[in-house]
Design an enzyme around this catalytic site. Structure first.
Site, short mmCIF file in Angstrom:
data_model
loop_
_atom_site.label_atom_id
_atom_site.label_comp_id
_atom_site.label_asym_id
_atom_site.label_seq_id
_atom_site.Cartn_x
_atom_site.Cartn_y
_atom_site.Cartn_z
CB CYS A 1 33.99 46.32 32.52
SG CYS A 1 33.87 46.21 34.31
CB CYS B 1 32.70 46.22 37.63
SG CYS B 1 34.46 46.51 37.84
CE LYS C 1 39.05 42.18 36.50
NZ LYS C 1 38.48 43.21 35.64
NE ARG D 1 41.18 48.64 39.83
CZ ARG D 1 41.00 47.88 40.90
NH1 ARG D 1 41.22 48.38 42.11
NH2 ARG D 1 40.61 46.64 40.79
CE LYS E 1 42.61 41.97 34.53
NZ LYS E 1 41.55 42.91 34.40
CE1 TYR F 1 47.72 47.54 28.98
CE2 TYR F 1 48.37 45.93 30.65
CZ TYR F 1 47.42 46.76 30.10
OH TYR F 1 46.16 46.81 30.65
C1 PBG Z 1 37.77 46.43 33.99
C2 PBG Z 1 39.15 45.91 33.82
C3 PBG Z 1 40.27 46.06 34.65
C4 PBG Z 1 41.34 45.47 33.99
C5 PBG Z 1 40.85 44.94 32.80
N1 PBG Z 1 39.50 45.21 32.72
C6 PBG Z 1 40.41 46.78 35.95
C7 PBG Z 1 39.76 46.29 37.16
O1 PBG Z 1 39.13 45.23 37.21
O2 PBG Z 1 39.84 47.04 38.13
C8 PBG Z 1 42.75 45.44 34.47
C9 PBG Z 1 43.80 45.37 33.41
C10 PBG Z 1 45.18 45.67 33.85
O3 PBG Z 1 45.48 45.86 35.04
O4 PBG Z 1 46.04 45.69 32.96
N2 PBG Z 1 37.04 45.87 35.03
#
Ligand code: PBG
Length: 327
Positions: free
Chosen positions: A120, A130, A195, A205, A248, A313
């Protein structure tokens, strides 16, 4: 045939019978542990909203990875925090970028560990979106070209699995084609297929410094109200060449996990995201819930919903608990 002939409590009367008829088994083999890597030496910077999670420099990351290997967790997912950001996120596809260096170091020390990299731009762009931004819009096709560059640079560093998380249309096809034409046909693609534009990414973030500086991600991530659309996203990613698909976040989307699993015969991953972790940690720190029991219940729920793989995590804690119980 009903009561009193049938008594379901007979099947719950002791631990041995409960173990014997248990339908869902959470295992260390299901887990992928996300890690944040940053420049420098001796760095282990705590992420405030995610107790137990740090931004590591490569030397400290390797210590953490050896712990992951000791616990027999099969894979890790890497996120990079670059030295600098620009409009096109150029460190993301630099040969000496933080991820490229980290992958080389990890694969050298731990050749059998599955190394997954997030593909990303948001951690690398000055605006935090992104993709490539023009006139306030994230440009799809231009972004896809850069995503393929990122994947290629990770493949050259020795990654096992690339995981595009940007939600641009056509990225899986572009990545697969680029990898194949450059001799990396053995690198897997685990696509963040469904997602959602979720508020549960907040703590991530903070960890990755990747909040968008204007607007939000609703013009590319999915509307939390939609489930049929998730099936279309998955279908397209499979047609484009994804090996593993992902839903996700996990907790608010267990129905989506189930529907995807019922419809597609593909390995499925669920991402138990940062905000889900934070909620559990905060409540546990206050002594309001039993962390171990709650985490095991949540992850078992994800597996029952149909996921094969869980990115979490909590992975190290879960592995430790399962090890103690001899599972
Ligand atoms: C990158 C990305 C994100 C997450 C995984 N890859 C953040 C987003 O889309 O803003 C989130 C992972 C998490 O919250 O644990 N785009």
């Amino acid at each position: 045939m009903a009561f009193p002939i049938q008594r379901l409590r007979r099947l719950r009367s002791n631990e041995a019978i409960r173990r014997m008829i248990r339908e869902t088994q959470l295992a260390v083999d299901d887990l992928i542990y996300p890690l944040f890597v940053t420049h420098g030496e001796g760095v282990a910077r705590p992420v405030e909203a995610m107790p137990g999670i740090y931004n590591y420099s490569i030397d400290r990351l390797l210590e953490e990875v050896s712990e992951v290997a000791r616990l027999k967790i099969p894979g890790i997912l890497l996120f990079g925090i670059p030295a600098g950001k620009d409009e096109f996120g150029s460190e993301a596809y630099a040969a000496e970028g933080i991820i490229q260096q980290a992958v080389r170091a990890i694969k050298k020390g731990f050749p059998d560990l599955l190394v997954v990299t997030d593909i990303c731009l948001c951690e690398y762009t000055s605006h935090g979106h992104c993709g490539v931004v023009r006139d306030g819009r994230v440009m799809n096709d231009e972004t896809v070209e850069l995503l393929a560059e990122i994947a290629l640079s990770h493949a050259a560093a020795g990654v096992d699995i690339v995981a595009p998380s940007d939600m641009m249309d056509g990225r899986v096809k572009a990545i697969r084609t680029t990898l194949d034409t450059r001799g990396y046909e053995e690198v897997l693609v685990m696509s963040y297929s469904a997602k959602y534009a979720s508020a549960f990414y907040g703590p991530f973030r903070e960890a990755a410094g990747s909040s968008p500086h204007f607007g939000d991600r609703q013009a590319y991530q999915m509307d939390p109200a939609n489930a049929h659309e998730a099936l279309r996203e998955v279908q397209l990613d499979i047609e484009e060449g994804a090996d593993i698909i992902m839903v996700k976040p996990a907790l608010a989307y267990l129905d989506v996990i189930r529907r995807v699993k019922d419809q597609f015969l593909f390995p499925l991953a669920a991402y138990n995201v940062s905000g889900e972790y934070t909620m559990v940690k905060a409540a546990a720190q206050k002594g309001w819930i039993d962390e171990k029991k709650v985490v095991l219940e949540l992850l078992t729920g994800m597996k029952r919903a149909g996921t094969d793989i869980i990115l979490t995590y909590h992975a190290k804690d879960v592995a430790e608990w399962l090890l103690q119980e001899g599972v």
